[in-house]
Design an enzyme around this catalytic site. Sequence first.
Site, PDB file in Angstrom:
ATOM      1  N   HIS A 199      -9.367   1.078   5.212  1.00 60.97           N
ATOM      2  CA  HIS A 199      -8.081   1.256   5.900  1.00 60.97           C
ATOM      3  C   HIS A 199      -8.295   2.196   7.091  1.00 60.97           C
ATOM      4  CE1 HIS A 199      -3.989   2.439   6.786  1.00 60.97           C
ATOM      5  NE2 HIS A 199      -3.591   1.363   6.118  1.00 60.97           N
ATOM      6  N   GLY A 224       2.970   1.951  11.002  1.00 59.33           N
ATOM      7  CA  GLY A 224       4.007   2.979  10.913  1.00 59.33           C
ATOM      8  C   GLY A 224       4.737   3.252  12.214  1.00 59.33           C
ATOM      9  N   LYS A 271       0.170   4.286  -0.251  1.00 58.38           N
ATOM     10  CA  LYS A 271      -0.461   5.467   0.374  1.00 58.38           C
ATOM     11  C   LYS A 271      -0.267   6.705  -0.510  1.00 58.38           C
ATOM     12  CE  LYS A 271      -0.109   3.205   4.810  1.00 58.38           C
ATOM     13  NZ  LYS A 271       0.057   3.292   6.268  1.00 58.38           N
ATOM     14  N   GLU A 284      -6.643   4.558   8.225  1.00 59.96           N
ATOM     15  CA  GLU A 284      -6.394   5.983   7.967  1.00 59.96           C
ATOM     16  C   GLU A 284      -7.637   6.642   7.370  1.00 59.96           C
ATOM     17  OE1 GLU A 284      -2.757   5.451   5.792  1.00 59.96           O
ATOM     18  OE2 GLU A 284      -1.736   4.886   7.634  1.00 59.96           O
ATOM     19  N   GLY A 316       2.866  -1.096   4.308  1.00 60.40           N
ATOM     20  CA  GLY A 316       2.891   0.317   3.967  1.00 60.40           C
ATOM     21  C   GLY A 316       4.303   0.772   3.666  1.00 60.40           C
ATOM     22  N   GLY A 317       4.965   1.382   4.663  1.00 59.93           N
ATOM     23  CA  GLY A 317       6.279   2.000   4.482  1.00 59.93           C
ATOM     24  C   GLY A 317       7.291   1.135   3.749  1.00 59.93           C
ATOM     25  N   SER A 371       3.772  -2.319  10.405  1.00 62.99           N
ATOM     26  CA  SER A 371       5.221  -2.375  10.678  1.00 62.99           C
ATOM     27  C   SER A 371       5.892  -3.663  10.196  1.00 62.99           C
ATOM     28  CB  SER A 371       5.503  -2.138  12.165  1.00 62.99           C
ATOM     29  OG  SER A 371       5.134  -0.812  12.508  1.00 62.99           O
ATOM     30  N   ASN A 390       0.870  -1.179   0.000  1.00 57.36           N
ATOM     31  CA  ASN A 390       0.000   0.000   0.000  1.00 57.36           C
ATOM     32  C   ASN A 390       0.908   1.230   0.000  1.00 57.36           C
ATOM     33  OD1 ASN A 390      -1.753   2.079   0.581  1.00 57.36           O
ATOM     34  ND2 ASN A 390      -2.278   1.357   2.645  1.00 57.36           N
ATOM     35  N   GLU A 432      -5.106  -5.062  10.866  1.00 56.80           N
ATOM     36  CA  GLU A 432      -4.067  -4.043  11.037  1.00 56.80           C
ATOM     37  C   GLU A 432      -4.327  -3.280  12.337  1.00 56.80           C
ATOM     38  OE1 GLU A 432      -2.134  -2.832   7.080  1.00 56.80           O
ATOM     39  OE2 GLU A 432      -3.970  -1.687   7.271  1.00 56.80           O
TER      40      GLU A 432
HETATM   41  P1  PGA Z   1       3.119   0.173   7.709  1.00 58.48           P
HETATM   42  O1  PGA Z   1       1.607   0.397   7.195  1.00 58.48           O
HETATM   43  O2  PGA Z   1       3.602  -1.093   7.044  1.00 58.48           O
HETATM   44  O3  PGA Z   1       3.857   1.396   7.256  1.00 58.48           O
HETATM   45  O4  PGA Z   1       3.051   0.021   9.177  1.00 58.48           O
HETATM   46  C1  PGA Z   1       0.724  -0.678   7.034  1.00 58.48           C
HETATM   47  C2  PGA Z   1      -0.577  -0.201   6.456  1.00 58.48           C
HETATM   48  O5  PGA Z   1      -1.024   0.903   6.789  1.00 58.48           O
HETATM   49  O6  PGA Z   1      -1.194  -0.922   5.633  1.00 58.48           O
END
Ligand code: PGA
Length: 241
Positions: free
Chosen positions: A98, A172, A13, A100, A224-225, A203, A11, A166
């Site tokens: 998600h 993150g 983002k 967010e 994500g990251g 993470s 993802n 999640e």
């Molecule tokens: P992260 O994000 O791997 O940066 O922790 C995961 C996500 O939001 O899907």
Amino acid sequence: MQKAQRWIIGNWKMNGTHASSQALASAVAAGCKGNPDVTEVVVCPPAVWLQAVKEALGESAVKLGAQDCHGEAGGAFTGNISAAMLKEAGCSYVIVGHSERRQHQHETSGEVRKKAEQALENGLIPIICVGETAAERKAGNALSVVEAQLKASIPARKGDFLLAYEPVWAIGSGQIPSASDIAEMHGHICKVAGDVPVLYGGSVKADNAAGILGTQGVAGLLIGGASLKAEEFCGIIAAGT
Ligand code: PGA
């Protein structure tokens, strides 16, 4: 369900330019040496770069996904994108709900369900995200919070979908739940949702991916990251194959 047994989903983002998105997609396509019958690799770039990323992926087995769709088929919804549009743009998957978006766009589980139903209606596989906050876990409510999200978010319509657990506090932050907490939650999700693949997200890095994938009930990873760095993401794919 699909023939894959595992899903590794990036993802991206709200990150990247046209050029950097194409470069990342090309690097993932080149570095992703897994067996697509075992592991399905998906990248979810920002919607404006879907076309560019599709071109860069070319004939590779890496699939295209989007980060959100609208819960209605079309109409006067300024700034939104329908599931049909995503399908036409070449997507196979779409992330819905998600945390967010639940937090910043105040999306409810009822809205998430409508998005998932639109995705199914248009031949996309929705990746439905659920997860508790740190306060909810601390209060001992993680299982019940996730159960309530699931019951309200899962589509009424028949079709294949994925779930992603999640924990909000793990996204993150560099923190991940213990293996027993992940196994407990994934077991609970399967009890509530039935026989649906449940991904873990929060993470995930190349150096913890194998351990998380080896945890009972984990059918894949939502990243994500670490999905923004080709080498790191390919390391995670390697852990999953
Ligand atoms: P992260 O994000 O791997 O940066 O922790 C995961 C996500 O939001 O899907």
